[in-house]
Write an enzyme that holds these catalytic residues in place. Structure first.
Site, PDB file in Angstrom:
ATOM      1  N   TYR A  43      -5.257   6.161  -9.215  1.00 19.86           N
ATOM      2  CA  TYR A  43      -6.445   5.375  -8.862  1.00 19.86           C
ATOM      3  C   TYR A  43      -7.662   5.834  -9.659  1.00 19.86           C
ATOM      4  O   TYR A  43      -8.478   5.018 -10.097  1.00 19.86           O
ATOM      5  CB  TYR A  43      -6.724   5.480  -7.366  1.00 19.86           C
ATOM      6  CG  TYR A  43      -5.812   4.632  -6.527  1.00 19.86           C
ATOM      7  CD1 TYR A  43      -6.136   3.312  -6.240  1.00 19.86           C
ATOM      8  CD2 TYR A  43      -4.621   5.133  -6.025  1.00 19.86           C
ATOM      9  CE1 TYR A  43      -5.303   2.512  -5.478  1.00 19.86           C
ATOM     10  CE2 TYR A  43      -3.774   4.350  -5.255  1.00 19.86           C
ATOM     11  CZ  TYR A  43      -4.108   3.040  -4.989  1.00 19.86           C
ATOM     12  OH  TYR A  43      -3.273   2.259  -4.244  1.00 19.86           O
ATOM     13  N   CYS A  71       0.814  -1.220   0.000  1.00 21.97           N
ATOM     14  CA  CYS A  71       0.000   0.000   0.000  1.00 21.97           C
ATOM     15  C   CYS A  71       0.848   1.271   0.000  1.00 21.97           C
ATOM     16  O   CYS A  71       1.683   1.452   0.881  1.00 21.97           O
ATOM     17  CB  CYS A  71      -0.907  -0.026   1.231  1.00 21.97           C
ATOM     18  SG  CYS A  71      -1.836   1.498   1.488  1.00 21.97           S
ATOM     19  N   TRP A 127      -7.779  -7.404   6.087  1.00 20.38           N
ATOM     20  CA  TRP A 127      -6.345  -7.665   6.097  1.00 20.38           C
ATOM     21  C   TRP A 127      -6.023  -8.747   7.122  1.00 20.38           C
ATOM     22  O   TRP A 127      -6.508  -8.718   8.247  1.00 20.38           O
ATOM     23  CB  TRP A 127      -5.569  -6.393   6.433  1.00 20.38           C
ATOM     24  CG  TRP A 127      -5.674  -5.321   5.404  1.00 20.38           C
ATOM     25  CD1 TRP A 127      -6.475  -4.218   5.453  1.00 20.38           C
ATOM     26  CD2 TRP A 127      -4.956  -5.241   4.168  1.00 20.38           C
ATOM     27  NE1 TRP A 127      -6.304  -3.453   4.326  1.00 20.38           N
ATOM     28  CE2 TRP A 127      -5.371  -4.064   3.519  1.00 20.38           C
ATOM     29  CE3 TRP A 127      -3.999  -6.051   3.558  1.00 20.38           C
ATOM     30  CZ2 TRP A 127      -4.862  -3.668   2.283  1.00 20.38           C
ATOM     31  CZ3 TRP A 127      -3.497  -5.663   2.329  1.00 20.38           C
ATOM     32  CH2 TRP A 127      -3.928  -4.485   1.701  1.00 20.38           C
ATOM     33  N   VAL A 166     -11.839  -1.428   6.263  1.00 22.25           N
ATOM     34  CA  VAL A 166     -10.723  -1.709   7.161  1.00 22.25           C
ATOM     35  C   VAL A 166      -9.451  -1.390   6.388  1.00 22.25           C
ATOM     36  O   VAL A 166      -9.107  -2.100   5.443  1.00 22.25           O
ATOM     37  CB  VAL A 166     -10.729  -3.177   7.628  1.00 22.25           C
ATOM     38  CG1 VAL A 166      -9.513  -3.469   8.495  1.00 22.25           C
ATOM     39  CG2 VAL A 166     -12.019  -3.467   8.396  1.00 22.25           C
ATOM     40  N   VAL A 173      -5.298   0.261   5.934  1.00 20.75           N
ATOM     41  CA  VAL A 173      -3.958   0.491   6.439  1.00 20.75           C
ATOM     42  C   VAL A 173      -3.431   1.764   5.764  1.00 20.75           C
ATOM     43  O   VAL A 173      -3.843   2.074   4.653  1.00 20.75           O
ATOM     44  CB  VAL A 173      -3.029  -0.708   6.118  1.00 20.75           C
ATOM     45  CG1 VAL A 173      -3.420  -1.911   6.943  1.00 20.75           C
ATOM     46  CG2 VAL A 173      -3.027  -1.058   4.632  1.00 20.75           C
TER      47      VAL A 173
END
Length: 353
Positions: free
Chosen positions: A195, A64, A97, A130, A132
């Site tokens: 993106y 990421c 994750w 969820v 990160v």
């Protein structure tokens, strides 16, 4: 970067939620929403949580780009001994994750199998994304924040009493106005622009994002032609934010996200700049190209339904001379380089050039 439960095609680093569609048919284009959990860890009672050595755990995916910012900042500031690190599997399942890289499939400090458990501990019944990076309070097991934009700024400015001797100033007060302006354009058109292009659902939406990406990259290339770093004469937060997109560009964004006007390696300035940073301690030693490719090509099934992961590109170029030192400046200003990567945090050989 989020899990798949929220149908987030962009792996949003902020909330894990996004809306995509074709504006011509009354839908909205890809858009990131704001972080749902945006508590601050700050010194002197200024935040929601106190700065405290050993209390928190930083959870990241090396795939990421948003989490990679926190990885680099933690290394440069020497916070490894006070802010522990958990690295998740680059692939997720429908529960978010996973800690399948750890023995027994559980994080050895938090004792959880899925990051979603920390979100649930923070907000029972939580059903959102969820994502990160995430910082978790170890004693309670509760999520503290997933605000990727603020996490690194706070590490640089609020955790100063815990910085290593010689740590660089990544968000110097005298440069903040210029930095904020530069970072905003890079975020809008490059960090998030790839993106927007990759997950566009209409031709015009894709072409608009594509144009934004390369217009901004051209401007950045011009800016860096006669200066080693984006703002000032040393590495700052601005360089970290640009690097995490550039290092993924040829491996995933050029082909997978259709940002294919040119490769990073075809821009002499940006390619040399990216190599300069990659070869600087704290940058390349956090990058796992294997995790990056595994995640993008296998998780984004809407773009790559076969799940085939490309063998290339050749990574050996990342270690070639860049000659950017001729422009002057010093990577860490009046500070020093970080020490060796702590045992157990090394990037596996499969992820390195």
């Amino acid at each position: 970067m989020s899990d798949n439960r929220t149908k987030d095609p962009g792996g949003a680093g902020d909330t894990g939620s996004a809306v995509v569609g074709n504006e011509a048919y009354g839908h909205k284009p890809f858009k990131r929403s704001r972080s749902h959990f945006a508590d601050r860890i700050a010194a002197d009672g200024r935040g929601d949580w106190p700065v405290e050595a050993g209390r928190y755990r930083l959870v990241v995916s090396r795939a990421c780009p948003w989490a990679s910012r926190a990885l680099i900042s933690r290394r440069l500031l020497g916070l490894e001994g006070v802010l522990s690190l958990a690295v998740v599997d680059p692939l997720q399942d429908d529960r978010s994750w996973r800690f399948t890289l750890d023995e027994g499939g559980r994080d050895p400090v938090l004792g959880i199998a899925y990051l979603s458990e920390a979100y649930e501990a923070r907000e029972p019944g939580y059903s959102g994304g969820v994502s990160v990076p995430a910082i978790v309070d170890v004693p309670s097991g509760r999520l503290v924040t997933n605000d990727f934009q603020q996490i690194t700024l706070d590490l640089a400015t609020e955790w100063t009493t815990l910085h290593r001797p010689g740590a660089p100033d990544l968000y110097p007060e005298g440069l903040r106005e210029e930095m904020d302006e530069v970072m905003e354009g890079i975020y809008r058109d490059v960090n998030n622009g790839v993106y927007r292009a990759g997950f566009a659902s209409g031709q015009s939406e894709y072409e608009d994002a594509y144009q934004d990406v390369f217009r901004r990259l051209d401007l950045v290339s011009e800016r860096l032609a006669d200066r080693r770093y984006l703002v000032g004469d040393f590495i700052t937060e601005a360089d970290i934010r640009l690097f995490t997109t550039l290092v993924r560009f040829d491996a995933v964004y050029h082909g997978h996200f259709k940002c294919n006007r040119s490769k990073l390696a075809e821009d002499p300035v940006l390619w040399a700049y990216a190599r300069d940073l990659y070869q600087t301690p704290g940058f390349g030693d956090t990058v796992d190209f294997d995790h990056i490719k595994q995640h993008y090509y296998r998780v984004h099934s809407g773009i790559n339904p076969t799940g085939i992961v490309p063998v290339g590109p050749d990574l050996s170029g990342w270690l070639t001379p860049h000659h950017r030192e001729q422009l002057g400046g010093s990577p860490f200003g009046y500070g020093t380089a970080p020490g060796p990567v702590p045992a157990g945090e090394e990037v596996p050989a499969a992820g390195r050039p």
